[in-house]
Design a protein around this motif. Structure first.
Motif: not given
Length: 226
Positions: A40-50, A72-79, A90-91, A96-102
């Motif tokens: 879902e997050a990757a899709q939002m990013k793609t829509e943002g790019n468009a 944000r809810g998946l990132d232990s560094d942020v939460m 736990a990722l 984790q790579d997908s999270l950071r890349n997005t």
């Protein structure tokens, strides 16, 4: 300063709401699987790019921030600090790579969204450009685009010395990039002007001190001769 995915700027909350119908301004707890949230997050990013390619900057910004809110809810560094706040799942290394890349892509794109050469704005909020770029550098210290944007924003904010550090690192990564070299030259020129101004100030202080000492010496001589 820590970015808070759009909530630190009220007008961006409006952009997120406009971009995502039903958005309330608060992250709702989700029981969706991790991969579903990442997609879902990757899709939002793609829509943002468009939207960005269409120069619909407000909607693009809203999509990028919405993607960051999902992550944000998946990132232990942020939460939260350990032991406080909701638990994050736990990722796997792949997740984790997908999270950071997005996240990195969204912050880079947000920084670009405030770049004057693309938006052709009369006034630019370089504080935001710098903030988003530094967030990228937190996870990817050698990201040349983030180093370049952080350097330009920091220079515009008046800190040429720190800007030189960012731009020098960017130049090491992309030594043939004309924009990086141009802004590094601007930094050197600004630092040189500041140095010359400082030297002139000290020369003036030294000359005033000599003149004062000379005058006092003449006065003492005159009094001694009376």
């Amino acid at each position: 300063m820590e970015a808070k995915e759009g909530m630190e700027y009220p007008e961006l909350q409006g952009a997120v709401a406009a971009a995502t119908p039903g958005f309330s301004g608060l992250r709702q707890s989700s029981t969706k699987p991790v991969w579903t949230l990442l997609e879902e997050a990757a899709q939002m990013k793609t829509e943002g790019n468009a939207f960005y390619r269409e120069r619909n900057i407000r909607s693009a910004i809203g999509r990028y921030h919405r993607a960051l809110l999902i992550l944000r809810g998946l990132d232990s560094d942020v939460m939260s600090v350990k032991g406080f706040g909701p638990e994050t799942p736990a990722l796997t290394p792949e997740q984790q790579d997908s999270l950071r890349n997005t996240q990195v892509d969204c912050y880079n794109n947000l920084a670009v969204s405030y770049a004057p050469c693309l938006l052709q704005r009369q006034s630019v909020d370089y504080t935001r450009v710098r903030e988003y770029s530094l967030r990228v550098l937190q996870w990817r210290p050698g990201d040349v685009k983030a180093l370049y944007r952080a350097g330009v924003a920091t220079l515009e904010m008046g800190d040429a010395q720190t800007a030189k550090q960012y731009l020098t690192q960017a130049c090491r990564g992309q030594p043939n990039d004309a924009n990086v070299r141009k802004h590094l030259q601007k930094v050197e020129e600004k630092l040189n002007r500041e140095l010359q101004k400082e030297k002139a100030m000290y020369r003036g202080m030294f000359s005033s001190g000599l003149k004062s000492s000379s005058t006092e010496g003449i006065d003492q001589t005159n009094r001694a001769g009376v």
